[in-house]
Write a protein that holds these residues in place. Structure first.
Motif, PDB file in Angstrom:
ATOM      1  N   GLU A   1      26.637  17.160 -40.050  1.00 40.92           N
ATOM      2  CA  GLU A   1      27.157  15.891 -40.550  1.00 40.92           C
ATOM      3  C   GLU A   1      27.392  14.984 -39.357  1.00 40.92           C
ATOM      4  O   GLU A   1      28.113  15.344 -38.418  1.00 40.92           O
ATOM      5  CB  GLU A   1      28.459  16.101 -41.321  1.00 40.92           C
TER       6      GLU A   1
ATOM      7  N   LEU B   1      27.591  22.689 -40.999  1.00 41.75           N
ATOM      8  CA  LEU B   1      27.606  23.386 -42.277  1.00 41.75           C
ATOM      9  C   LEU B   1      26.501  24.436 -42.295  1.00 41.75           C
ATOM     10  O   LEU B   1      25.359  24.155 -41.909  1.00 41.75           O
ATOM     11  CB  LEU B   1      27.397  22.383 -43.416  1.00 41.75           C
ATOM     12  N   PHE B   2      26.839  25.656 -42.733  1.00 38.84           N
ATOM     13  CA  PHE B   2      25.849  26.716 -42.841  1.00 38.84           C
ATOM     14  C   PHE B   2      25.189  26.613 -44.211  1.00 38.84           C
ATOM     15  O   PHE B   2      25.860  26.648 -45.238  1.00 38.84           O
ATOM     16  CB  PHE B   2      26.495  28.087 -42.700  1.00 38.84           C
ATOM     17  N   THR B   3      23.867  26.508 -44.232  1.00 36.69           N
ATOM     18  CA  THR B   3      23.153  26.512 -45.518  1.00 36.69           C
ATOM     19  C   THR B   3      22.548  27.886 -45.779  1.00 36.69           C
ATOM     20  O   THR B   3      22.217  28.196 -46.920  1.00 36.69           O
ATOM     21  CB  THR B   3      22.043  25.436 -45.538  1.00 36.69           C
ATOM     22  N   SER B   4      22.431  28.714 -44.739  1.00 40.47           N
ATOM     23  CA  SER B   4      21.993  30.085 -44.886  1.00 40.47           C
ATOM     24  C   SER B   4      22.574  30.864 -43.720  1.00 40.47           C
ATOM     25  O   SER B   4      22.591  30.384 -42.579  1.00 40.47           O
ATOM     26  CB  SER B   4      20.457  30.150 -44.869  1.00 40.47           C
TER      27      SER B   4
ATOM     28  N   PHE C   1      23.563  13.491 -43.125  1.00 39.44           N
ATOM     29  CA  PHE C   1      23.335  14.903 -42.841  1.00 39.44           C
ATOM     30  C   PHE C   1      21.949  15.079 -42.251  1.00 39.44           C
ATOM     31  O   PHE C   1      20.996  14.402 -42.652  1.00 39.44           O
ATOM     32  CB  PHE C   1      23.459  15.749 -44.107  1.00 39.44           C
TER      33      PHE C   1
ATOM     34  N   LEU D   1      21.252  25.471 -40.505  1.00 43.00           N
ATOM     35  CA  LEU D   1      22.394  24.572 -40.328  1.00 43.00           C
ATOM     36  C   LEU D   1      22.088  23.181 -40.848  1.00 43.00           C
ATOM     37  O   LEU D   1      20.954  22.715 -40.796  1.00 43.00           O
ATOM     38  CB  LEU D   1      22.737  24.438 -38.839  1.00 43.00           C
ATOM     39  N   SER D   2      23.146  22.524 -41.307  1.00 47.97           N
ATOM     40  CA  SER D   2      23.122  21.090 -41.580  1.00 47.97           C
ATOM     41  C   SER D   2      24.229  20.463 -40.751  1.00 47.97           C
ATOM     42  O   SER D   2      25.341  21.000 -40.687  1.00 47.97           O
ATOM     43  CB  SER D   2      23.363  20.798 -43.061  1.00 47.97           C
TER      44      SER D   2
ATOM     45  N   ASN E   1      19.285  18.299 -41.384  1.00 46.30           N
ATOM     46  CA  ASN E   1      18.993  19.732 -41.488  1.00 46.30           C
ATOM     47  C   ASN E   1      18.225  20.174 -40.254  1.00 46.30           C
ATOM     48  O   ASN E   1      17.248  19.533 -39.862  1.00 46.30           O
ATOM     49  CB  ASN E   1      18.173  20.030 -42.744  1.00 46.30           C
TER      50      ASN E   1
END
Length: 187
Positions: free
Chosen positions: A104, A180-183, A78, A101-102, A80
């Motif tokens: 993969e 992937l949304f982290t915020s 991953f 965002l993260s 960030n």
């Protein structure tokens, strides 16, 4: 003399028997040559047909890449990204989107390639995010669609899409497997 006449008759009968055998042997040989020649022609034409693919099939085959084998023993990689803050397309006044965002990645080695192209990637993602409306991003489906678009945009920045014989853009596969949304904040 009667005895001499009989052997002459036997001699006359004997040569036609030899010519019949010779004729049969020649016919069999000619048939074998024809069958062998036909089989050889079929094999040569069959291999030629495999080489002469339709233009679209050739274009699709050249664009396709071998499937990457994912080693299940390795943990996923991953990365960030720094948060993005953009103005959204106005619907009712000014609206902003802040998203972290993260990514993969398919292999750990892809991280170096991603780092080298980070200015292009950040530019492409910023342009994509600023072209959205808040109403598009509110539902879950909108966020999932945005994640797919971001993934395609990043992979396209790393491996630009190519055109096939028809002139259509064929998206390229890249190192990003998922976004992937982290915020995710809309104001």
């Amino acid at each position: 003399m009667a005895k001499d006449a009989k052997p002459a008759d036997d001699g006359a009968d004997a040569p036609p028997k030899k010519s019949k055998k010779l004729l049969i042997i020649i016919i069999v040989l000619v048939l074998l040559l024809l069958v062998g020649g036909g089989a050889a022609a079929f094999l040569l034409m069959g291999s030629n047909h495999d080489e002469e693919l339709d233009e679209d099939e050739v274009a699709e085959e050249t664009v396709k890449k071998p499937a990457k084998k994912k080693d299940n023993a390795l943990p996923p990689t991953f990365v960030n990204l720094d948060p993005f803050t953009v103005n959204l397309v106005p619907e009712v006044g000014d609206q902003y989107l802040q998203v972290a965002l993260s990514l993969e990645l398919d292999t750990p080695e892809s991280q170096a390639q991603l780092a080298l192209l980070m200015p292009r990637i950040r530019n492409n993602v910023t342009l994509l995010l600023s072209s959205k409306k808040a109403s598009e991003l509110q539902p879950k489906e909108g966020k999932e669609k945005l994640a797919t678009e971001i993934m395609d945009e990043i992979n396209g920045g790393i491996n630009p899409p190519t055109k096939n014989k028809r002139g259509e853009l064929v998206p390229s596969e890249g190192p990003v497997v998922s976004v992937l949304f982290t915020s995710f904040i809309i104001q």
